[in-house]
Design a protein around this motif. Structure first.
Motif, PDB file in Angstrom:
ATOM      1  N   ALA A 171       0.821  -1.207   0.000  1.00 26.21           N
ATOM      2  CA  ALA A 171       0.000   0.000   0.000  1.00 26.21           C
ATOM      3  C   ALA A 171       0.859   1.263   0.000  1.00 26.21           C
ATOM      4  O   ALA A 171       0.578   2.229  -0.726  1.00 26.21           O
ATOM      5  N   THR A 174       2.387   1.798  -3.378  1.00 24.35           N
ATOM      6  CA  THR A 174       1.409   2.381  -4.296  1.00 24.35           C
ATOM      7  C   THR A 174       1.272   3.880  -4.079  1.00 24.35           C
ATOM      8  O   THR A 174       1.227   4.668  -5.048  1.00 24.35           O
ATOM      9  N   ILE A 293      -4.873   6.266   0.530  1.00 25.54           N
ATOM     10  CA  ILE A 293      -4.940   4.813   0.485  1.00 25.54           C
ATOM     11  C   ILE A 293      -6.079   4.442   1.428  1.00 25.54           C
ATOM     12  O   ILE A 293      -5.971   4.610   2.645  1.00 25.54           O
ATOM     13  N   HIS A 294      -7.200   4.007   0.862  1.00 31.12           N
ATOM     14  CA  HIS A 294      -8.346   3.688   1.715  1.00 31.12           C
ATOM     15  C   HIS A 294      -8.106   2.383   2.447  1.00 31.12           C
ATOM     16  O   HIS A 294      -7.943   1.334   1.845  1.00 31.12           O
ATOM     17  N   HIS A 295      -8.100   2.484   3.749  1.00 28.01           N
ATOM     18  CA  HIS A 295      -7.744   1.389   4.651  1.00 28.01           C
ATOM     19  C   HIS A 295      -8.937   1.194   5.580  1.00 28.01           C
ATOM     20  O   HIS A 295      -9.090   1.904   6.560  1.00 28.01           O
ATOM     21  N   ASN A 326      -7.756  -5.899   1.468  1.00 30.93           N
ATOM     22  CA  ASN A 326      -7.308  -5.050   0.364  1.00 30.93           C
ATOM     23  C   ASN A 326      -7.443  -3.557   0.686  1.00 30.93           C
ATOM     24  O   ASN A 326      -8.315  -3.140   1.455  1.00 30.93           O
ATOM     25  N   THR A 327      -6.569  -2.764   0.080  1.00 29.36           N
ATOM     26  CA  THR A 327      -6.647  -1.307   0.154  1.00 29.36           C
ATOM     27  C   THR A 327      -6.868  -0.762  -1.255  1.00 29.36           C
ATOM     28  O   THR A 327      -6.716  -1.478  -2.244  1.00 29.36           O
ATOM     29  N   GLU A 328      -7.189   0.541  -1.339  1.00 29.75           N
ATOM     30  CA  GLU A 328      -7.466   1.163  -2.634  1.00 29.75           C
ATOM     31  C   GLU A 328      -6.909   2.580  -2.663  1.00 29.75           C
ATOM     32  O   GLU A 328      -7.099   3.350  -1.711  1.00 29.75           O
ATOM     33  N   ILE A 330      -7.266   6.196  -3.804  1.00 32.80           N
ATOM     34  CA  ILE A 330      -8.308   7.109  -4.268  1.00 32.80           C
ATOM     35  C   ILE A 330      -7.651   8.464  -4.534  1.00 32.80           C
ATOM     36  O   ILE A 330      -7.159   9.110  -3.598  1.00 32.80           O
TER      37      ILE A 330
END
Length: 340
Positions: A171, A174, A293-295, A326-328, A330
């Motif tokens: 993460a 990224t 990083i959406h956690h 998982n993280t994303e 945004i």
């Protein structure tokens, strides 16, 4: 008005007989290692001392208490309320109740919390460890007593069979890669307490991305809380050579960084781009909104409860003991790509 009488504890019973509180706990649980005579002695004494017979089922339970314990480092606005919500909702839907305690980032209090959980006869325990935790004997005791422990988010690198967390290295990589690809050249890492595994993981990911892009780090800063982050932001941005990109480890650190930059009239993203690990609305409260990083700690909590209940209800089963949520990334206004 009469003062309430102090509640009798396992240690009170143990001191009366001259045994350890572990022996008392095992006797009340009908553990086979305790002789029948000793069990009867301890149960009779516990009854005579009024050792919370309603809460702790001194008559020896033959079924689950349907209680799950949750120990968190602190109760703040930043992260753990989301975890508590996720845990509570999943437990409710699964027919369990939750006991929630805070260690207040203290190892000693964390140990006391585990003793309270043992006395409360929880079926299992969820733990996000404190920043002071270096020893794990108190969790080992619970496991030996047949109480499974699942660690979540704040985990130890080397201890614990069951863990639920994000891939902090990936993460952070990224997030750092995103800053680099927006044209930033001088990147700073704003971490939390340096002893925590999550801080180390994310620093590893930050540095790995820099190596892969043949870049040097501008600075690495560790901040225990928002106020510490605020002071350190003033320090870093009060110098001639300032970073043009920041990776923040959490909402709490972010809330120290942003006001300081505003006071210093350092514009985002023109002078500095920011991406932060985040769980909640805080990153949307600033102008421009912060890339994150959406956690999801709510999701971490749900997955951890699911794993814990499986261990409780089928203790002989084999499960995937380390689960990654998982993280994303945004992207928002705080990391607009530089022109030219």
């Amino acid at each position: 008005m009469k003062n309430r009488k102090r509640r009798v504890t396992l240690k009170d019973i143990a001191n009366q007989i001259g045994v350890s509180h572990t022996t008392v706990s095992r006797a009340l649980r009908n553990h086979p290692d305790i002789s029948p005579d000793r069990k009867e002695q301890i149960k009779n004494l516990a009854k005579s001392m009024h050792y919370n017979p309603n809460a702790f089922a001194l008559s020896l339970r033959n079924s689950y208490s349907k209680l799950i314990g949750l120990i968190i480092p602190e109760i703040t606005l930043y992260a753990f309320p989301s975890m508590v919500k996720g845990v509570s909702e999943f437990c409710y839907n699964a027919g369990y109740n939750v006991i929630i305690l805070s260690s207040n980032e203290s190892y000693e209090r964390e140990v006391q919390n585990t003793e309270l959980m043992l006395s409360s006869q929880v079926d299992g325990l969820l733990v996000a460890i404190s920043k002071e935790t270096r020893k794990y004997d108190h969790f080992e005791l619970l496991e030996k007593e047949g109480i499974p422990v699942v660690f979540l988010d704040r985990v130890s690198k080397n201890y614990g069979k069951s863990k639920v967390m994000i891939d902090g290295v990936r993460a952070a990589y990224t997030a750092t890669k995103h800053l680099i690809e927006t044209g930033r050249k001088k990147l700073a890492y704003f971490g939390g307490n340096p002893s925590l595994f999550i801080t180390k993981q994310r620093l590893t990911g930050f540095r790995k991305a820099l190596r892969d892009y043949n870049m040097k780090e501008h600075s690495v800063i560790f901040a225990d809380d928002a106020e510490d982050a605020r002071h350190k932001t003033f320090d870093i941005f009060g110098k001639k050579d300032i970073p043009d990109g920041i990776m923040s480890i959490s909402d709490e650190v972010l809330t120290g960084i942003i006001p300081s930059l505003q006071e210093l009239n350092i514009r985002i993203p023109e002078k500095v781009a920011i991406v932060s690990f985040s769980d909640g609305p805080i990153s949307l409260m600033y102008k421009p909104a912060i890339s994150i990083i959406h956690h999801s700690l709510s999701r971490v909590g749900q997955v951890a409860v699911d794993l814990l209940i499986q261990r409780i209800e089928n203790p002989e089963g084999k499960y995937q003991q380390i689960r990654i949520v998982n993280t994303e990334l945004i992207v928002r206004g705080s990391t607009v790509k530089l022109e030219g």
